[in-house]
Each structure stands twice: as structure tokens, then as C-alpha cells.
Write a protein that holds these residues in place. Structure first.
Motif, PDB file in Angstrom:
ATOM      1  N   THR A 127       0.778  -1.357   0.113  1.00 59.76           N
ATOM      2  CA  THR A 127       0.000  -0.102  -0.020  1.00 59.76           C
ATOM      3  C   THR A 127       0.917   1.223  -0.033  1.00 59.76           C
ATOM      4  O   THR A 127       0.573   2.202  -0.897  1.00 59.76           O
ATOM      5  CB  THR A 127      -0.824   0.141   1.132  1.00 59.76           C
ATOM      6  OG1 THR A 127      -1.868  -1.008   0.950  1.00 59.76           O
ATOM      7  CG2 THR A 127      -1.696   1.202   1.239  1.00 59.76           C
ATOM      8  N   PRO A 128       1.816   1.540   1.022  1.00 54.40           N
ATOM      9  CA  PRO A 128       2.512   2.558   0.891  1.00 54.40           C
ATOM     10  C   PRO A 128       3.601   2.597  -0.446  1.00 54.40           C
ATOM     11  O   PRO A 128       3.662   3.896  -1.031  1.00 54.40           O
ATOM     12  CB  PRO A 128       3.498   2.613   2.260  1.00 54.40           C
ATOM     13  CG  PRO A 128       2.946   1.357   2.979  1.00 54.40           C
ATOM     14  CD  PRO A 128       2.095   0.637   2.167  1.00 54.40           C
ATOM     15  N   TYR A 129       3.815   1.647  -0.871  1.00 52.07           N
ATOM     16  CA  TYR A 129       4.828   1.598  -2.153  1.00 52.07           C
ATOM     17  C   TYR A 129       3.929   1.854  -3.208  1.00 52.07           C
ATOM     18  O   TYR A 129       4.520   2.683  -3.881  1.00 52.07           O
ATOM     19  CB  TYR A 129       5.250   0.022  -2.220  1.00 52.07           C
ATOM     20  CG  TYR A 129       6.197  -0.066  -3.580  1.00 52.07           C
ATOM     21  CD1 TYR A 129       7.626   0.584  -3.430  1.00 52.07           C
ATOM     22  CD2 TYR A 129       5.634  -0.807  -4.577  1.00 52.07           C
ATOM     23  CE1 TYR A 129       8.293   0.276  -4.627  1.00 52.07           C
ATOM     24  CE2 TYR A 129       6.551  -0.751  -5.668  1.00 52.07           C
ATOM     25  CZ  TYR A 129       7.705  -0.356  -5.625  1.00 52.07           C
ATOM     26  OH  TYR A 129       8.670  -0.435  -6.667  1.00 52.07           O
ATOM     27  N   PHE A 130       2.719   1.564  -3.240  1.00 50.84           N
ATOM     28  CA  PHE A 130       1.583   1.992  -4.466  1.00 50.84           C
ATOM     29  C   PHE A 130       1.747   3.473  -4.281  1.00 50.84           C
ATOM     30  O   PHE A 130       1.528   4.216  -5.370  1.00 50.84           O
ATOM     31  CB  PHE A 130       0.468   1.306  -4.111  1.00 50.84           C
ATOM     32  CG  PHE A 130      -0.304   1.160  -5.517  1.00 50.84           C
ATOM     33  CD1 PHE A 130      -0.341   1.978  -6.630  1.00 50.84           C
ATOM     34  CD2 PHE A 130      -1.370  -0.083  -5.675  1.00 50.84           C
ATOM     35  CE1 PHE A 130      -1.079   1.622  -7.489  1.00 50.84           C
ATOM     36  CE2 PHE A 130      -2.078  -0.026  -6.948  1.00 50.84           C
ATOM     37  CZ  PHE A 130      -1.990   0.767  -7.568  1.00 50.84           C
ATOM     38  N   VAL A 131       1.434   4.050  -3.217  1.00 52.28           N
ATOM     39  CA  VAL A 131       1.044   5.417  -3.026  1.00 52.28           C
ATOM     40  C   VAL A 131       2.567   6.011  -3.505  1.00 52.28           C
ATOM     41  O   VAL A 131       2.358   7.197  -4.152  1.00 52.28           O
ATOM     42  CB  VAL A 131       0.904   5.942  -1.533  1.00 52.28           C
ATOM     43  CG1 VAL A 131       0.858   7.293  -1.159  1.00 52.28           C
ATOM     44  CG2 VAL A 131      -0.456   5.272  -1.053  1.00 52.28           C
ATOM     45  N   ASN A 132       3.518   5.682  -3.037  1.00 56.19           N
ATOM     46  CA  ASN A 132       4.821   6.297  -3.472  1.00 56.19           C
ATOM     47  C   ASN A 132       4.809   6.130  -5.229  1.00 56.19           C
ATOM     48  O   ASN A 132       5.572   7.260  -5.566  1.00 56.19           O
ATOM     49  CB  ASN A 132       6.263   5.445  -2.812  1.00 56.19           C
ATOM     50  CG  ASN A 132       6.139   5.807  -1.487  1.00 56.19           C
ATOM     51  OD1 ASN A 132       5.603   6.895  -0.883  1.00 56.19           O
ATOM     52  ND2 ASN A 132       6.931   4.984  -0.768  1.00 56.19           N
ATOM     53  N   LYS A 133       4.625   5.435  -5.809  1.00 54.78           N
ATOM     54  CA  LYS A 133       4.604   5.219  -7.117  1.00 54.78           C
ATOM     55  C   LYS A 133       3.824   6.204  -7.954  1.00 54.78           C
ATOM     56  O   LYS A 133       4.194   6.960  -8.891  1.00 54.78           O
ATOM     57  CB  LYS A 133       4.047   3.956  -7.614  1.00 54.78           C
ATOM     58  CG  LYS A 133       5.085   2.618  -7.351  1.00 54.78           C
ATOM     59  CD  LYS A 133       6.301   2.531  -8.215  1.00 54.78           C
ATOM     60  CE  LYS A 133       5.892   2.031  -9.537  1.00 54.78           C
ATOM     61  NZ  LYS A 133       6.972   1.860 -10.422  1.00 54.78           N
ATOM     62  N   VAL A 134       2.696   6.490  -7.313  1.00 56.28           N
ATOM     63  CA  VAL A 134       1.769   7.557  -7.676  1.00 56.28           C
ATOM     64  C   VAL A 134       2.492   8.889  -7.542  1.00 56.28           C
ATOM     65  O   VAL A 134       2.227   9.750  -8.440  1.00 56.28           O
ATOM     66  CB  VAL A 134       0.278   7.430  -7.004  1.00 56.28           C
ATOM     67  CG1 VAL A 134      -0.619   8.608  -7.576  1.00 56.28           C
ATOM     68  CG2 VAL A 134      -0.318   6.124  -7.479  1.00 56.28           C
TER      69      VAL A 134
END
Length: 169
Positions: A127-134
Motif C-alpha cells: 500500500t505505501p509502495y503503491f502510494v509512492n509510485k503515484v
């Protein structure tokens, strides 16, 4: 006649400009949440269900988002994430779309979600990794295994990306 031609050109020039501005000002919003509390009674079970507390939390996520029109609901294909996403999807009359946590924020995902409001249910690390990608940079680290109430809200409007992280008990 000449005045009519000029007005015609001006009208369509401005309407084309307005359409271009509207496209630039589309708002894309993402609500990222980690799955709710999972059953830890069998450490060998790699695909546990939610606990009663987790089921209650997933219902609370749906209640919290009830006043927001959700266009898309995404989940990884695990019991705990599907069970967390289900009350939101049901409340919003949406299907759950499964995503691969190893292929985040790809071009297809960007196109599907552009101009829409989406809920993405993932895991403590994805989840935080996905946010970082965005966001385009590393801002958030993995969520502690005991924490289930973080909500990340990312908004993209034009070329501007804003984010907020809330802790919901």
C-alpha cells in the motif's frame, strides 16, 4: 455575414479551449487502505480470512466512504483484501477489480482510473509502495504489522499531485 463568420470562429475556438482545460482539470482520486485485521491463529496460512474485528473495520471503511462516489474498487486477490474491499464495493454498487501488487501504477491502471475516484486495498508493504509510485518519490514506508487504520488519499488534478495520510481507529 463576415461578423457571423468571426463569431462562429471565436465561439468554436473558446469551446475547444474549454474542452482542453476540462481535460487538464480532470480530478483523479485514490483512497489507499491496508486490509483489515487478519486471522493470525495459523501462522502457516498464507491466505487468512479477516477476524471479527477486521470485518467490523471493513464495514467502517464502507461507512466512512459512503458519502463519496467511488467509481472503482481494486484489491489484491487474497481473502483478507477481498473481504476488506467487499463492503465498500457492495455499498457503492461496484465490482472488485483485482490488481497485481508486483505491477503497480502501470499505464493501463493510469488510463482506467483517470478522472475517477478509486479505492485500492492492499497490504502493509504494498500500500505505501503503491502510494509512492503515484507520488513519484518515496515518502511512505511499510506499515507496521499491528496497524490497520491508515488511509492514504492521493489527488491528481491537472499536473498537481497532493496527498494526505490519516489514521482511523
Amino acid at each position: 455575414m463576415r461578423l457571423l463568420s468571426i463569431l462562429f470562429v471565436v465561439f468554436f475556438s473558446f469551446s475547444g479551449l474549454a474542452q482542453d482545460m476540462e481535460k487538464q482539470e480532470l480530478t483523479t482520486k485514490y483512497f489507499f487502505i491496508r486490509h483489515a485485521e487478519k486471522d493470525l491463529s495459523d501462522p502457516s496460512n498464507r491466505n487468512p480470512d479477516l477476524t471479527n474485528q477486521g470485518k467490523a473495520r471493513s464495514m467502517n471503511w464502507a461507512k466512512m466512504l459512503a458519502e463519496t462516489k467511488i467509481d472503482l474498487v481494486f484489491s489484491t486477490d487474497y481473502n483478507r483484501t477481498r473481504q476488506t474491499a467487499m463492503p465498500i464495493a457492495e455499498d457503492q454498487n461496484q465490482e472488485i477489480t483485482f490488481y497485481n501488487p508486483r505491477d503497480l501504477y502501470n499505464e493501463n491502471f493510469k488510463q482506467i482510473t483517470k478522472g475517477k475516484t478509486s479505492v485500492i486495498v492492499g497490504h502493509s508493504n504494498t500500500t505505501p509502495y503503491f502510494v509512492n509510485k503515484v507520488l513519484g518519490y518515496d515518502k511512505y514506508s511499510a506499515i507496521d504489522e499491528k496497524v490497520y487504520g491508515k488511509l492514504y488519499i492521493v489527488t491528481i488534478k491537472g499536473g498537481t499531485i497532493t496527498d494526505t495520510m490519516l489514521i482511523v481507529n
